[in-house]
Write a protein that holds these residues in place. Structure first.
Motif, PDB file in Angstrom:
ATOM      1  N   GLN A  76      -4.074   4.945  -2.506  1.00 28.78           N
ATOM      2  CA  GLN A  76      -4.003   4.891  -1.045  1.00 28.78           C
ATOM      3  C   GLN A  76      -5.244   5.527  -0.408  1.00 28.78           C
ATOM      4  OE1 GLN A  76      -0.345   6.782   0.080  1.00 28.78           O
ATOM      5  NE2 GLN A  76       0.951   5.112  -0.670  1.00 28.78           N
ATOM      6  N   LEU A 110      -0.860   7.791  -4.647  1.00 32.55           N
ATOM      7  CA  LEU A 110      -1.630   8.472  -3.616  1.00 32.55           C
ATOM      8  C   LEU A 110      -3.143   8.301  -3.799  1.00 32.55           C
ATOM      9  CD1 LEU A 110      -1.722  10.259  -1.126  1.00 32.55           C
ATOM     10  CD2 LEU A 110      -1.579  12.260  -2.637  1.00 32.55           C
ATOM     11  N   TRP A 146      -8.241   3.218  -0.753  1.00 32.98           N
ATOM     12  CA  TRP A 146      -8.216   2.102   0.196  1.00 32.98           C
ATOM     13  C   TRP A 146      -8.545   2.565   1.609  1.00 32.98           C
ATOM     14  CZ3 TRP A 146      -8.709  -2.760  -0.740  1.00 32.98           C
ATOM     15  CH2 TRP A 146      -8.258  -3.295  -1.948  1.00 32.98           C
ATOM     16  N   VAL A 147      -8.024   3.718   2.004  1.00 29.99           N
ATOM     17  CA  VAL A 147      -8.334   4.251   3.336  1.00 29.99           C
ATOM     18  C   VAL A 147      -9.821   4.576   3.440  1.00 29.99           C
ATOM     19  CG1 VAL A 147      -7.955   6.179   4.914  1.00 29.99           C
ATOM     20  CG2 VAL A 147      -6.013   5.119   3.763  1.00 29.99           C
ATOM     21  N   LEU A 203       0.826  -1.204   0.000  1.00 27.83           N
ATOM     22  CA  LEU A 203       0.000   0.000   0.000  1.00 27.83           C
ATOM     23  C   LEU A 203       0.862   1.256   0.000  1.00 27.83           C
ATOM     24  CD1 LEU A 203      -2.840  -0.967   2.502  1.00 27.83           C
ATOM     25  CD2 LEU A 203      -2.988  -0.810   0.017  1.00 27.83           C
ATOM     26  N   SER A 204       1.986   1.206   0.707  1.00 27.01           N
ATOM     27  CA  SER A 204       2.847   2.387   0.772  1.00 27.01           C
ATOM     28  C   SER A 204       3.480   2.703  -0.566  1.00 27.01           C
ATOM     29  CB  SER A 204       3.938   2.175   1.830  1.00 27.01           C
ATOM     30  OG  SER A 204       4.790   1.098   1.461  1.00 27.01           O
TER      31      SER A 204
END
Length: 303
Positions: free
Chosen positions: A59, A56, A62-63, A51-52
């Motif tokens: 990410q 962006l 997903w968050v 994920l990192s």
């Protein structure tokens, strides 16, 4: 100005999200911990690393999905809080009638014995400190339960029912019928206290549900079973009764201090004393529930 507006709105939304979804987040983080215990940290480390290294926007998506899933599960559990509270109070289905009857019969025998013991202690002229403490304890137990012919099979249910029955016994008012009317004439501070107390009860019930669901993670580690059972017992036996008692005390206090606001709002003459109030209470209940007015009723308009 707009920056401050959106900042304040974001802060309020965040506070609201934490209030609603906080227990759900704890539950799912506990699930992650259970997965780590059963499978090690390596799979989680790989997932975080993947994920990192994602873009962006990915990410953020997903968050957002994770937060939405947590919030959705929190809302689902909140919707189940009232039916679960009813079960904890002892309103059990018909197929448990035998268990309910046996439990109520046992509580009835205990209540009768405690009442007889209290009467014996009350007749003692020079009670010892131990007898006085026992009498106070028996009086407290009697305050926390309804009349013996209306007992429920759980102490939570009996405490709530005692709060509902007190206005009828003391003032002739059916608390279930007139509660909505009383709520509208209560002072704002009183409603705030009652709302906070009831919210605390609902959150504790949600905690019971989350704890009961935690053993589902036993597929990863068997430790999830004792942890979930321990959490259920801790909340249901220790935390929830305290919150229910506080809410019940506030409900009774609302009737004790503000019941005459019902008479004033309905334009009824205030009862002159306790005996007259016991006569008028049922009539006011019928008036608010069915619109049935006693013969010769005249409204008392404010001048």
């Amino acid at each position: 100005m707009w920056t401050q507006l959106w900042s304040g709105l974001g802060g309020k939304l965040a506070d609201r999200w934490v209030a609603v979804s906080g227990p759900a987040l704890v539950f799912w983080l506990g699930g992650v911990a259970a997965y780590a215990v059963g499978n090690g940290l390596a799979p989680l480390v790989r997932l975080v690393d993947r994920l990192s290294r994602a873009a962006l926007p990915a990410q953020l998506i997903w968050v957002a999905v994770a937060l939405a899933a947590v919030h959705a599960s929190a809302l689902a559990v909140d919707r189940c809080a009232l039916p679960v509270l009813r079960l904890l109070e002892g309103y059990w289905p018909a197929w448990l009638a035998k268990v309910t009857g046996d439990r109520v019969a046992d509580l009835h025998r205990r209540a009768v014995a405690e009442q007889a013991e209290w009467q014996l202690l009350a007749a003692v002229p020079d009670r010892s400190p131990e007898q006085t403490r026992r009498m106070v304890r028996l009086d407290e137990l009697r305050r926390r339960r309804p009349p013996v012919d209306r007992l429920l099979p759980t102490r939570l249910g009996n405490r709530m029912l005692a709060a509902e029955d007190a206005p009828r016994v003391r003032y002739g008012l059916d608390a279930v019928v007139v509660w909505g009317h009383l709520w509208l004439v209560l002072p704002e501070a009183t409603r705030t206290e009652l709302t906070a107390a009831r919210t605390a009860v609902n959150r504790a019930v949600a905690g019971v549900i989350w704890s009961a669901l935690f053993p589902l993670f036993a597929c990863w580690t068997l430790w999830a079973v004792p942890v979930g059972i321990a959490a259920v017992l801790l909340i249901e036996r220790l935390w929830l009764p305290v919150l229910v008692d506080r809410y019940a005390v506030l409900v009774q206090a609302a009737f004790d201090l503000h019941r005459f606001a019902l008479y004033r709002a309905a334009r009824w003459k205030l009862p002159a004393g306790p005996a007259e109030e016991l006569d008028r209470g049922p009539a006011l209940t019928a008036f608010l529930y069915r619109g049935e007015a006693p013969a010769g009723l005249q409204y008392q308009h404010e001048t």
